[in-house]
Motif scaffolding. Structure first.
Motif, PDB file in Angstrom:
ATOM      1  N   MET A  37       0.935  -1.052  -0.069  1.00 40.46           N
ATOM      2  CA  MET A  37       0.077   0.044  -0.152  1.00 40.46           C
ATOM      3  C   MET A  37       0.885   1.290   0.138  1.00 40.46           C
ATOM      4  N   THR A  38       0.518   2.247  -0.942  1.00 40.07           N
ATOM      5  CA  THR A  38       1.380   3.436  -1.148  1.00 40.07           C
ATOM      6  C   THR A  38       0.883   4.383  -0.032  1.00 40.07           C
ATOM      7  N   THR A  39       2.026   5.325   0.356  1.00 42.19           N
ATOM      8  CA  THR A  39       1.637   6.420   1.265  1.00 42.19           C
ATOM      9  C   THR A  39       1.461   7.662   0.588  1.00 42.19           C
ATOM     10  N   PRO A  40       0.282   8.352   0.666  1.00 43.76           N
ATOM     11  CA  PRO A  40       0.172   9.633   0.043  1.00 43.76           C
ATOM     12  C   PRO A  40       1.230  10.600  -0.187  1.00 43.76           C
ATOM     13  N   ASN A  41       1.766  11.296  -0.963  1.00 39.59           N
ATOM     14  CA  ASN A  41       2.960  12.270  -1.132  1.00 39.59           C
ATOM     15  C   ASN A  41       2.163  13.611  -0.811  1.00 39.59           C
ATOM     16  N   THR A  42       2.376  13.863   0.555  1.00 46.30           N
ATOM     17  CA  THR A  42       1.961  15.091   0.973  1.00 46.30           C
ATOM     18  C   THR A  42       2.533  16.132   0.460  1.00 46.30           C
ATOM     19  N   GLU A  43       4.321  15.918   0.441  1.00 40.56           N
ATOM     20  CA  GLU A  43       4.883  17.122  -0.226  1.00 40.56           C
ATOM     21  C   GLU A  43       4.326  17.550  -1.451  1.00 40.56           C
ATOM     22  N   LEU A  44       4.333  16.750  -2.496  1.00 38.48           N
ATOM     23  CA  LEU A  44       4.030  17.204  -3.761  1.00 38.48           C
ATOM     24  C   LEU A  44       2.388  17.669  -3.708  1.00 38.48           C
ATOM     25  N   ALA A  45       1.753  17.192  -3.105  1.00 36.33           N
ATOM     26  CA  ALA A  45       0.348  17.883  -2.652  1.00 36.33           C
ATOM     27  C   ALA A  45       0.078  19.171  -2.207  1.00 36.33           C
TER      28      ALA A  45
ATOM     29  N   TRP B  38       0.373  10.033  -8.587  1.00 38.88           N
ATOM     30  CA  TRP B  38       1.515  10.531  -7.992  1.00 38.88           C
ATOM     31  C   TRP B  38       1.266  11.132  -6.654  1.00 38.88           C
ATOM     32  N   LEU B  39      -0.006  11.658  -6.787  1.00 35.89           N
ATOM     33  CA  LEU B  39      -0.536  12.238  -5.226  1.00 35.89           C
ATOM     34  C   LEU B  39      -0.708  11.314  -4.324  1.00 35.89           C
ATOM     35  N   ASP B  40      -1.339  10.262  -4.720  1.00 39.39           N
ATOM     36  CA  ASP B  40      -1.605   9.058  -3.819  1.00 39.39           C
ATOM     37  C   ASP B  40      -0.349   8.126  -3.497  1.00 39.39           C
ATOM     38  N   GLY B  41       0.702   8.486  -4.100  1.00 41.85           N
ATOM     39  CA  GLY B  41       2.021   7.750  -3.521  1.00 41.85           C
ATOM     40  C   GLY B  41       2.701   7.088  -4.640  1.00 41.85           C
ATOM     41  N   LEU B  42       1.969   6.929  -5.823  1.00 46.86           N
ATOM     42  CA  LEU B  42       2.811   6.392  -6.872  1.00 46.86           C
ATOM     43  C   LEU B  42       4.183   7.078  -7.266  1.00 46.86           C
ATOM     44  N   HIS B  43       5.337   6.407  -7.340  1.00 46.36           N
ATOM     45  CA  HIS B  43       6.558   7.325  -7.783  1.00 46.36           C
ATOM     46  C   HIS B  43       6.735   7.227  -9.319  1.00 46.36           C
ATOM     47  N   PRO B  44       6.619   8.419  -9.888  1.00 40.82           N
ATOM     48  CA  PRO B  44       6.792   8.389 -11.331  1.00 40.82           C
ATOM     49  C   PRO B  44       8.225   7.732 -11.933  1.00 40.82           C
ATOM     50  N   ARG B  45       8.278   7.335 -12.843  1.00 48.84           N
ATOM     51  CA  ARG B  45       9.496   6.958 -13.578  1.00 48.84           C
ATOM     52  C   ARG B  45      10.292   8.091 -13.982  1.00 48.84           C
ATOM     53  N   ARG B  46      11.620   7.832 -14.066  1.00 45.47           N
ATOM     54  CA  ARG B  46      12.581   9.090 -14.356  1.00 45.47           C
ATOM     55  C   ARG B  46      12.225   9.042 -16.100  1.00 45.47           C
ATOM     56  N   PRO B  47      12.632  10.304 -16.393  1.00 43.01           N
ATOM     57  CA  PRO B  47      12.773  11.683 -15.572  1.00 43.01           C
ATOM     58  C   PRO B  47      11.601  12.605 -15.131  1.00 43.01           C
ATOM     59  N   VAL B  48      10.420  11.892 -15.033  1.00 45.36           N
ATOM     60  CA  VAL B  48       9.492  12.553 -14.709  1.00 45.36           C
ATOM     61  C   VAL B  48       9.534  13.267 -13.324  1.00 45.36           C
TER      62      VAL B  48
END
Length: 450
Positions: free
Chosen positions: A1-9, A48-58
């Motif tokens: 289970m992914t952790t939401p990306n609060t910094e990006l949000a 991405w906001l939900d925590g999925l890490h985008p592939r490089r170079p995104v």
């Protein structure tokens, strides 16, 4: 289970962009990066906001999007997307001016905020081949992001600071004020590169930024941080190209040549010095030409090519005889008799021509003493000490070595420490002689502190 990306949000919320608008800007920026296949939509941003890490170079492209929006550098680290590719990106000589601005700004932020991350950054042997070639080809494209127009007055303010930072480096060593300069560049100079400019202002701004980015690299080099130094120098070379100032670009290549030779690759050092001379052209900065010849001589001496090395020293002296200080650019102020005689002393030291090395070292010492340049004085005293050792004069070497220690303690420079350590190694054949023991005892604290 992914952790939401609060910094990006948080960054997305502060920007006021919707998910759809963020996706659109990423697609646009991806084209600048040469990545047309990156085609995110609003759903991708939500993931991405939900925590999925985008592939490089995104992640790096996202950082550029937010940086352009806010007008200051936002990194992948700030966005909760890890360290990114700061070190690798800063080695690239980007044809895109926009990508160059983001790469150098990212490096500056990481240098100040995440020192431990960059401390392990290695020097990449051979990495200067592409940048030096591309600089000679002189290919330019791209325009800076829109924003408030930069005035010549803004550039004048930047240039007025260069002399102060260069003086700090010359008198106190590269480890003294580099992070102060990096912070100044991050806060006051690199943000200007993103704004709009008239053509003459843009050239002047890129020239000022290139000068100070070079100085950042040189100060890192002098402090023994070679991986960081190399990356600053590559980006400085790109900014110098944008400024259409060939002498400045040749000056950057001189620094790269010096570093390559110091780190054990004199063949590359020679080639970089030759590239600088090829791009410099005739009747342009005799001081820079003298420096390039001096550095080629240093490289040739390391390669054991005695006759060409001596000939290059003559070329350096001939070029310097044509110098008119009032016609040289401010960055060339350090290329003077104290510097050049010091470089020639090390050339003849490496050629085992002790008498000639000692003569050049003494001339460098005399000039450096008048200018109160402790770093140059220390390095030339070390060269003088070696010339005494090569003539089996241990007492003379000991006295010059003690003066090296005194001057080295006045600056923060890894090159001075390395000169002391080199002198210790060269004294080893004299065994347990009391003068050797005395020098090692006096040097112990200085070397241990480094």
């Amino acid at each position: 289970m992914t952790t939401p990306n609060t910094e990006l949000a948080g960054w997305l919320r502060r920007s006021g962009m919707s998910n759809k608008e963020c996706a659109r800007r990423v697609k646009t920026a991806a084209h600048t990066w040469g990545e047309p296949n990156i085609q995110p939509d609003a759903t991708a941003v939500r993931r991405w906001l939900d925590g999925l890490h985008p592939r490089r170079p995104v992640p790096e492209i996202l950082a550029d999007v937010f940086s352009a929006h806010f007008g200051y550098r936002v990194t992948t680290y700030d966005l909760g997307l890890g360290e990114g590719r700061t070190a690798e990106r800063a080695l690239a000589y980007h044809p895109s001016f926009v990508a160059t601005v983001e790469a150098i700004t990212d490096l500056g932020r990481a240098d100040v905020d995440r020192r431990a991350f960059l401390a392990a950054t290695p020097f990449a042997a051979g990495a200067a081949v592409g940048p030096s070639r591309d600089w000679l080809l002189n290919t330019l494209d791209q325009q800076p992001e829109p924003g408030p127009r930069v005035r010549l007055e803004d550039v004048t303010a930047v240039k007025s600071m260069f002399g102060e930072f260069q003086k700090m480096d010359v008198l106190q060593g590269g480890g003294s004020g580099r992070l102060i300069l990096a912070e100044y560049m991050n806060q006051h100079v690199y943000p200007l590169l993103r704004r709009t400019h008239a053509a003459d202002v843009r050239r002047a701004l890129c020239e000022a930024a290139a000068e100070q980015t070079y100085l950042l690299g040189w100060m890192a080099y002098d402090n023994g941080e070679h991986g960081i130094a190399q990356r600053y120098l590559v980006q400085s070379l790109r900014l110098a190209e944008e400024s259409k100032n060939p002498a400045l670009g040749a000056h950057v290549l001189a620094g790269m040549a010096d570093q390559a030779t110091l780190l054990g690759n004199p063949a590359e050092g020679r080639r970089l010095a030759q590239a600088g001379r090829a791009g410099l052209g005739k009747n342009t900065s005799p001081a820079c030409l003298a420096d390039l010849w001096a550095l080629e001589a240093r490289a040739l001496a390391k390669l054991g090519d005695k006759t060409p090395a001596a000939a290059a020293v003559v070329q350096s002296e001939t070029a310097y005889s044509r110098v008119r200080p009032e016609e040289e650019q401010e960055w060339a102020a350090f290329i003077d008799p104290a510097y050049l005689h010091g470089e020639h002393a090390m050339t003849f030291r490496d050629l085992n021509q002790a008498e000639t090395a000692g003569q050049h070292a003494q001339q460098s010492i005399d000039h450096a003493r008048q200018q109160r340049r402790a770093r140059r004085g220390a390095m030339s005293q070390a060269a003088l000490a070696v010339s005494h050792l090569q003539r089996h004069d241990l007492e003379g070497a000991h006295q010059a070595g003690l003066r090296t220690l005194t001057l080295s303690r006045q600056v923060k420079s890894s090159r001075c420490i390395e000169a002391v350590q080199d002198l210790q190694r060269r004294m080893e054949p004299f065994g347990q002689h009391r003068l050797v023991a005395d020098f090692n005892e006096r040097a112990r604290d200085l070397v241990a502190a480094a």
